[in-house]
Design a protein around this motif. Structure first.
Motif, PDB file in Angstrom:
ATOM      1  N   VAL A  10     -34.472  10.396  17.124  1.00 43.07           N
ATOM      2  CA  VAL A  10     -35.455   9.622  17.871  1.00 43.07           C
ATOM      3  C   VAL A  10     -36.837   9.665  17.234  1.00 43.07           C
ATOM      4  O   VAL A  10     -37.595   8.696  17.303  1.00 43.07           O
ATOM      5  N   GLU A  11     -37.191  10.777  16.598  1.00 42.65           N
ATOM      6  CA  GLU A  11     -38.551  10.916  16.089  1.00 42.65           C
ATOM      7  C   GLU A  11     -38.908   9.822  15.083  1.00 42.65           C
ATOM      8  O   GLU A  11     -40.066   9.417  14.999  1.00 42.65           O
ATOM      9  N   GLN A  12     -37.944   9.307  14.342  1.00 37.92           N
ATOM     10  CA  GLN A  12     -38.243   8.278  13.349  1.00 37.92           C
ATOM     11  C   GLN A  12     -38.856   7.048  13.986  1.00 37.92           C
ATOM     12  O   GLN A  12     -39.934   6.595  13.594  1.00 37.92           O
ATOM     13  N   ILE A  13     -38.162   6.482  14.958  1.00 36.82           N
ATOM     14  CA  ILE A  13     -38.621   5.232  15.547  1.00 36.82           C
ATOM     15  C   ILE A  13     -39.807   5.467  16.471  1.00 36.82           C
ATOM     16  O   ILE A  13     -40.686   4.606  16.615  1.00 36.82           O
ATOM     17  N   LEU A  14     -39.881   6.624  17.122  1.00 38.69           N
ATOM     18  CA  LEU A  14     -41.021   6.954  17.978  1.00 38.69           C
ATOM     19  C   LEU A  14     -42.303   6.995  17.155  1.00 38.69           C
ATOM     20  O   LEU A  14     -43.315   6.379  17.522  1.00 38.69           O
ATOM     21  N   PHE A  15     -42.280   7.707  16.032  1.00 34.13           N
ATOM     22  CA  PHE A  15     -43.469   7.813  15.197  1.00 34.13           C
ATOM     23  C   PHE A  15     -43.813   6.481  14.534  1.00 34.13           C
ATOM     24  O   PHE A  15     -44.985   6.155  14.332  1.00 34.13           O
ATOM     25  N   LEU A  16     -42.794   5.706  14.206  1.00 36.16           N
ATOM     26  CA  LEU A  16     -43.025   4.395  13.594  1.00 36.16           C
ATOM     27  C   LEU A  16     -43.724   3.464  14.588  1.00 36.16           C
ATOM     28  O   LEU A  16     -44.608   2.688  14.219  1.00 36.16           O
ATOM     29  N   PHE A  17     -43.337   3.551  15.850  1.00 36.03           N
ATOM     30  CA  PHE A  17     -43.984   2.735  16.876  1.00 36.03           C
ATOM     31  C   PHE A  17     -45.428   3.186  17.091  1.00 36.03           C
ATOM     32  O   PHE A  17     -46.337   2.352  17.234  1.00 36.03           O
ATOM     33  N   TYR A  18     -45.654   4.491  17.130  1.00 35.47           N
ATOM     34  CA  TYR A  18     -47.026   4.996  17.221  1.00 35.47           C
ATOM     35  C   TYR A  18     -47.863   4.481  16.047  1.00 35.47           C
ATOM     36  O   TYR A  18     -49.032   4.100  16.205  1.00 35.47           O
ATOM     37  N   ASP A  19     -47.267   4.471  14.865  1.00 36.87           N
ATOM     38  CA  ASP A  19     -47.962   3.998  13.673  1.00 36.87           C
ATOM     39  C   ASP A  19     -48.333   2.516  13.814  1.00 36.87           C
ATOM     40  O   ASP A  19     -49.428   2.094  13.421  1.00 36.87           O
ATOM     41  N   ALA A  20     -47.433   1.726  14.393  1.00 36.53           N
ATOM     42  CA  ALA A  20     -47.707   0.306  14.613  1.00 36.53           C
ATOM     43  C   ALA A  20     -48.879   0.114  15.571  1.00 36.53           C
ATOM     44  O   ALA A  20     -49.764  -0.736  15.344  1.00 36.53           O
ATOM     45  N   LEU A  21     -48.923   0.902  16.650  1.00 39.61           N
ATOM     46  CA  LEU A  21     -50.020   0.808  17.609  1.00 39.61           C
ATOM     47  C   LEU A  21     -51.340   1.204  16.963  1.00 39.61           C
ATOM     48  O   LEU A  21     -52.392   0.590  17.229  1.00 39.61           O
ATOM     49  N   TYR A  72     -36.224  21.458  15.478  1.00 40.36           N
ATOM     50  CA  TYR A  72     -37.559  22.048  15.599  1.00 40.36           C
ATOM     51  C   TYR A  72     -38.556  21.020  16.135  1.00 40.36           C
ATOM     52  O   TYR A  72     -39.382  21.342  16.995  1.00 40.36           O
ATOM     53  N   ALA A  73     -38.495  19.792  15.637  1.00 42.10           N
ATOM     54  CA  ALA A  73     -39.410  18.746  16.094  1.00 42.10           C
ATOM     55  C   ALA A  73     -39.270  18.515  17.599  1.00 42.10           C
ATOM     56  O   ALA A  73     -40.242  18.195  18.284  1.00 42.10           O
ATOM     57  N   ARG A  74     -38.052  18.685  18.125  1.00 44.78           N
ATOM     58  CA  ARG A  74     -37.809  18.505  19.558  1.00 44.78           C
ATOM     59  C   ARG A  74     -38.169  19.741  20.372  1.00 44.78           C
ATOM     60  O   ARG A  74     -38.111  19.722  21.601  1.00 44.78           O
ATOM     61  N   TYR A 130     -41.090  13.638  21.945  1.00 42.92           N
ATOM     62  CA  TYR A 130     -39.750  13.226  22.398  1.00 42.92           C
ATOM     63  C   TYR A 130     -39.481  13.617  23.855  1.00 42.92           C
ATOM     64  O   TYR A 130     -38.967  12.824  24.640  1.00 42.92           O
ATOM     65  N   LYS A 131     -39.855  14.834  24.250  1.00 42.84           N
ATOM     66  CA  LYS A 131     -39.492  15.353  25.571  1.00 42.84           C
ATOM     67  C   LYS A 131     -40.142  14.583  26.703  1.00 42.84           C
ATOM     68  O   LYS A 131     -39.625  14.553  27.820  1.00 42.84           O
ATOM     69  N   LYS A 132     -41.290  13.981  26.448  1.00 44.79           N
ATOM     70  CA  LYS A 132     -41.996  13.242  27.494  1.00 44.79           C
ATOM     71  C   LYS A 132     -41.179  12.046  27.980  1.00 44.79           C
ATOM     72  O   LYS A 132     -41.184  11.712  29.172  1.00 44.79           O
ATOM     73  N   TYR A 133     -40.474  11.393  27.073  1.00 47.74           N
ATOM     74  CA  TYR A 133     -39.834  10.123  27.403  1.00 47.74           C
ATOM     75  C   TYR A 133     -38.323  10.199  27.581  1.00 47.74           C
ATOM     76  O   TYR A 133     -37.735   9.328  28.211  1.00 47.74           O
ATOM     77  N   VAL A 134     -37.694  11.218  27.018  1.00 48.63           N
ATOM     78  CA  VAL A 134     -36.234  11.284  27.118  1.00 48.63           C
ATOM     79  C   VAL A 134     -35.840  11.585  28.562  1.00 48.63           C
ATOM     80  O   VAL A 134     -36.458  12.412  29.236  1.00 48.63           O
ATOM     81  N   LYS A 135     -34.829  10.884  29.051  1.00 44.38           N
ATOM     82  CA  LYS A 135     -34.442  11.019  30.453  1.00 44.38           C
ATOM     83  C   LYS A 135     -33.513  12.192  30.694  1.00 44.38           C
ATOM     84  O   LYS A 135     -33.516  12.791  31.746  1.00 44.38           O
ATOM     85  N   GLU A 136     -32.690  12.522  29.705  1.00 42.68           N
ATOM     86  CA  GLU A 136     -31.704  13.586  29.912  1.00 42.68           C
ATOM     87  C   GLU A 136     -31.471  14.330  28.619  1.00 42.68           C
ATOM     88  O   GLU A 136     -31.014  13.755  27.639  1.00 42.68           O
TER      89      GLU A 136
END
Length: 390
Positions: free
Chosen positions: A41-52, A222-224, A331-337
């Protein structure tokens, strides 16, 4: 800096979708631009942050945001690899810049140059260098500025580990020079997020990124901030190294102490931004770039400009007035389960399974084999009793 955008309902919803729907995060990686460093998940999450971040720095006009957001959402859903998503984001930014500048024909040489100079001025000349750090240090840096010896990691413990690794001929696992006082800043928010999520890198490498961690799905443990998964990985490393019990104790003690110091299970993404104009020599020559891009299409030229990576090494303290702080949820903020195994027995909690054998983790010694034998004998006795009654 990004708070206003991230608080929007549509952005918050997309962040949840990114972290929970395979339609968004299940993409192919590539070695291009360092995307091989990421997993999950970290790949696309960080890529989206980068876009913003690029939108905020370059466009900075919310009247264009709805169109930008719609295009980014479609791009992430439909494209199946991160490299093409990244270039797609850059093309969208370039097109919106042209629209904002009232440019109709982006392939016209003069018009293309105008957009490239606009991006260069907003994103590079008046942009930032970025350093991702462990979020436990945010309060101190916010109050006092950044001092080059700010990070009080437990270096003495990891020097002992490094010495063991050197003797075992595995010195690449921790290659850090613990006497070197310097901090590296990147021009990429994407990389800044990666470094913050994995800070300090020598610790992350020990737990997730070395020759003993063979499965790709372990790379982002570790990132999670997954304590149990990282402890399992540490046992994989220790088993691979064939350490004595006394050496294992050194590894486990360092792991638990550093994890507690970092409060890693509760960490987020913390970024420290400093103006690029503090390092004027690091800027590319835009005149030369435009000449070299003369035969490129508009999209190709825009992507080449964004993909030009620069970093600087800082060896001096940074005053608070020069620092802009960006704190983002991980990641932990948004993941539902979370994928947790709730069926572990008390006996399973006593030891940790490695790839090849059981590695017992009662911290400073091994569980007695008699305990296991006794458990088995009790089970056999119960079975015999039932047979006798029947």
């Amino acid at each position: 800096m990004l708070d206003e955008i991230i608080r929007r309902d549509d952005v918050s919803q997309l962040l949840e979708d990114i972290c929970n729907s395979a339609r968004y995060y299940d993409k192919r990686s590539t070695n291009s631009l360092g995307y091989d460093m990421y997993f999950g998940v970290e790949q696309i999450l960080f890529l989206f942050y980068d876009a913003l971040f690029k939108y905020k720095m370059i466009i900075d006009d919310m009247s264009y945001f709805d169109d930008f957001f719609e295009q980014i959402d479609k791009l992430i859903r439909k494209i199946d690899n991160f490299y093409d998503i990244s270039n797609g984001i850059n093309r969208i930014i370039g097109r919106i810049c042209a629209f904002k500048l009232d440019i109709k024909d982006v392939e016209d040489e003069q018009s293309k140059e105008e957009v490239l100079r606009y991006i260069y001025d907003k994103y590079m000349v008046n942009g930032y260098f970025i350093h991702g750090y462990a979020s436990c240090y945010y309060g101190n840096i916010f109050e006092n500025g950044f001092y080059i010896d700010q990070y009080h990691h437990l270096y003495d413990k990891f020097i002992k580990i490094q010495n063991i690794l050197n003797k075992k001929k595995h010195n690449k696992i921790i290659s850090k020079d613990f006497n070197d006082k310097k901090v590296e800043f990147t021009d990429s928010l994407l990389l800044g997020c990666y470094y913050s999520a994995n800070a300090p890198m020598f610790f992350s490498n020990l737990l997730c990124r070395n020759e003993f961690i063979k499965k790709q799905e372990y790379l982002d443990d570790y990132a999670r901030g997954d304590y149990n998964a990282c402890l399992k990985n540490l046992y994989r490393v220790m088993n691979g190294l064939k350490l004595r019990d006394s050496q294992k104790n050194i590894f486990i003690d360092a792991f638990k102490s550093e994890w507690k110091l970092l409060d890693k299970s509760n960490s987020n993404i913390s970024l420290m931004l400093i103006p690029r104009d503090l390092f004027r020599d690091s800027l590319i020559n835009i005149d030369s770039f435009i000449r070299d891009s003369k035969n490129d299409s508009f999209a190709e030229a825009v992507c080449k400009l964004f993909n030009h990576r620069t970093s600087v090494v800082v060896k001096d303290d940074i005053m608070k007035r020069h620092i802009t702080f960006v704190n983002l949820d991980g990641y932990k903020k948004y993941v539902k389960e979370e994928k947790k195994d709730n069926l572990k027995t008390e006996l399973e909690k006593t030891f940790i399974t490695s790839d090849d054998e059981f590695a017992f983790s009662n911290t400073y010694g091994k569980v007695s084999i008699l305990l296991l034998v006794g458990t088995m004998l009790i089970a056999v006795g119960v079975i015999l009793t039932m047979l006798m009654f029947s």
